[in-house]
Design a protein around this motif. Sequence first.
Motif, PDB file in Angstrom:
ATOM      1  N   ALA A 163      -5.233  12.978   5.048  1.00 38.04           N
ATOM      2  CA  ALA A 163      -4.404  13.327   4.747  1.00 38.04           C
ATOM      3  C   ALA A 163      -3.303  12.146   6.027  1.00 38.04           C
ATOM      4  CB  ALA A 163      -3.451  14.528   5.389  1.00 38.04           C
ATOM      5  N   ALA A 164      -5.009  12.130   7.476  1.00 34.58           N
ATOM      6  CA  ALA A 164      -3.470  11.474   8.921  1.00 34.58           C
ATOM      7  C   ALA A 164      -4.510  10.465   7.926  1.00 34.58           C
ATOM      8  CB  ALA A 164      -4.694  12.016   9.846  1.00 34.58           C
ATOM      9  N   ALA A 165      -4.775   9.678   7.752  1.00 33.79           N
ATOM     10  CA  ALA A 165      -5.151   8.274   7.262  1.00 33.79           C
ATOM     11  C   ALA A 165      -4.129   7.914   6.564  1.00 33.79           C
ATOM     12  CB  ALA A 165      -6.919   8.207   6.919  1.00 33.79           C
ATOM     13  N   TRP A 166      -3.995   8.619   5.379  1.00 33.96           N
ATOM     14  CA  TRP A 166      -2.652   8.473   4.421  1.00 33.96           C
ATOM     15  C   TRP A 166      -1.737   7.931   5.044  1.00 33.96           C
ATOM     16  CZ3 TRP A 166       1.694  10.889   2.935  1.00 33.96           C
ATOM     17  CH2 TRP A 166       2.401  10.198   1.684  1.00 33.96           C
ATOM     18  N   VAL A 167      -0.719   9.099   6.308  1.00 33.54           N
ATOM     19  CA  VAL A 167       0.354   8.815   7.222  1.00 33.54           C
ATOM     20  C   VAL A 167       0.119   7.560   7.684  1.00 33.54           C
ATOM     21  CG1 VAL A 167       1.292  10.112   9.110  1.00 33.54           C
ATOM     22  CG2 VAL A 167       0.909  11.535   7.111  1.00 33.54           C
ATOM     23  N   GLU A 168      -1.044   7.159   8.080  1.00 31.91           N
ATOM     24  CA  GLU A 168      -1.173   6.165   9.477  1.00 31.91           C
ATOM     25  C   GLU A 168      -0.949   4.931   8.337  1.00 31.91           C
ATOM     26  OE1 GLU A 168      -1.320   6.166  12.510  1.00 31.91           O
ATOM     27  OE2 GLU A 168      -1.473   4.350  13.023  1.00 31.91           O
ATOM     28  N   ALA A 169      -1.592   4.717   7.548  1.00 29.50           N
ATOM     29  CA  ALA A 169      -1.519   3.197   6.898  1.00 29.50           C
ATOM     30  C   ALA A 169      -0.267   3.323   6.100  1.00 29.50           C
ATOM     31  CB  ALA A 169      -2.578   3.809   5.180  1.00 29.50           C
ATOM     32  N   VAL A 170       0.396   4.442   5.857  1.00 27.77           N
ATOM     33  CA  VAL A 170       2.270   3.793   4.781  1.00 27.77           C
ATOM     34  C   VAL A 170       3.130   3.955   6.387  1.00 27.77           C
ATOM     35  CG1 VAL A 170       4.246   5.825   4.512  1.00 27.77           C
ATOM     36  CG2 VAL A 170       1.456   6.026   3.209  1.00 27.77           C
ATOM     37  N   ARG A 171       2.296   4.637   7.826  1.00 28.66           N
ATOM     38  CA  ARG A 171       2.863   4.272   9.029  1.00 28.66           C
ATOM     39  C   ARG A 171       3.558   2.143   9.257  1.00 28.66           C
ATOM     40  NH1 ARG A 171       1.911   8.238  12.744  1.00 28.66           N
ATOM     41  NH2 ARG A 171       3.786   9.741  12.940  1.00 28.66           N
TER      42      ARG A 171
END
Lengths: 304, 304
Positions: free
Chosen positions: A291-299
């Motif tokens: 989930a944290a990796a996804w937020v980072e990628a979206v960011r």
Amino acid sequence: MARIAYFGPEGTFTEQAARALAGPGDELFPVETIRLALAAVRRGEADSACVPVENSVEGPVPATLDGLAEQEPLIAVAESLLPVHFSVLVRPGTTRIETVGSHPHALAQVRQWIEVNLPGARTLASSSTAAAAVSVQAGELDAAVTAPVAVQHYPLEVLATGVNDVDDARTRFLLLRRPGLPLPEPTGADRTSVVAAAANRTGALAELLAELAGRGINLTRLDARPARGNFGEYRFFFDFEGHIAEPRIGDALAALRRRCHEVRFLGSHPRADGVRATVAPSAANEDFVDAAAWVEAVRNGDLA
Amino acid sequence: MARIAYFGPEGTFTEQAARALAGPGDELFPVETIRLALAAVRRGEADSACVPVENSVEGPVPATLDGLAEQEPLIAVAESLLPVHFSVLVRPGTTRIETVGSHPHALAQVRQWIEVNLPGARTLASSSTAAAAVSVQAGELDAAVTAPVAVQHYPLEVLATGVNDVDDARTRFLLLRRPGLPLPEPTGADRTSVVAAAANRTGALAELLAELAGRGINLTRLDARPARGNFGEYRFFFDFEGHIAEPRIGDALAALRRRCHEVRFLGSHPRADGVRATVAPSAANEDFVDAAAWVEAVRNGDLA
């Protein structure tokens, strides 16, 4: 070789727990109170301290909880779980038992046994189970209700052992040291402890527990203790499954830190009973990492 | 005229609380343990029992909590809050004090006072504060740390009174009776107590607290106690503001009843400290009454 202070005197359950937690060559020494055991570690006179934290019949140990919440922080790095089975010690050759002594908590836990096995014997309070053994040695008492380890310290005989009115009674002990060294490694069967002071308003505790429950973290103990001996203000002692090294636990601790005006980490260490943490669906460590990796990628504009 | 059993012996803080809770003409009698005090009411040998339930320094009283959760139900109909200030009693004419006795809990609460005022005196454990007074009377001890009321029972002198290392220490006592009579009237400054056993799964306690918080009900105490002395299974003792006669409290209790496989009502009665309940916006009793009336009207086709 470490120096371990334990809540004495010699011959108590705490000595027995300290021996179980000590490494080969460690030096153990008794101190008079729980407060002094913690102080010995804070002042560097001991590397660690062994003290009781909760008993399944008598409840939490106030001196330990308050002692961990106040003054310089200490961290629990190990725990030990002892069955509370007493021995009854007498002078060699004793045939008639008219008086039985022990700490009032111990006497309360063997009351039925005494009624059945030593009918008519008078019970007398001592300041500790070991102090009762000393009184038997001195001829002031006929029998003492003690920890099994006591017989190693006094020239007394075991009249009975494994004595307890409640079969499952157990006491949990902690080994505490100063922060500044690496924490114990996570094992998958760990316990994390914190003490937190939250705002004194309706729902404050419910919100803290929701932070844990929402992450699928299983609470193993909760004590609400008046701070500074005052019924108006409470501290919450939480024990829950997991280790601060895990992403899901770190995430929960950050939420507690944000919500509480004071929160103190009291340690992450393997559970003595070896019970592995339950992990709820969508609350595994990989879920938090993904989930944290996804937020980072979206960011970063890489994903949506 | 009611018969009130209290956790004795005579001359303890519990007697002092029982006297504060008794009506004119009530007859008080001491019994040896908390368990026996509750049993006297259950068997009809007493109309009510007075026992301690929590101390702001030592925490909850396990024998009272477990005694209320098990066997036939009892209901708290009143409470008393006593400051824990001890007296130090001696034989008249005593000039030299070498030994001081009391229950270990009492000795722990006056340790600093003894160090300053009776330097060098040895402390000795007794089975109760009153038992220490008996030992002073018999010449076995020089001084006893007791409840202030003790001096009324023994031919001793007050050396000092108002003694305690922690200024705000207080003990709360309950007056308990059998169900079957009308409950005390609500006063706006009431306390309601229940004990509940919930499923042993992640988030169970958070969900119960959310039922209270969602109705704006302020928790005043929460104790999680192992059931049957076993760390694996817990009972939750809740105290919160309000009276079961109020719609908002009844609504919350119905939700607890639904969520818990066991829930027992332990009483609604006026708070000794007179603190009035905080009521959150949209969680007043009228809000609950209005909302129920609206649902009823919609159900009948009268409103939408």
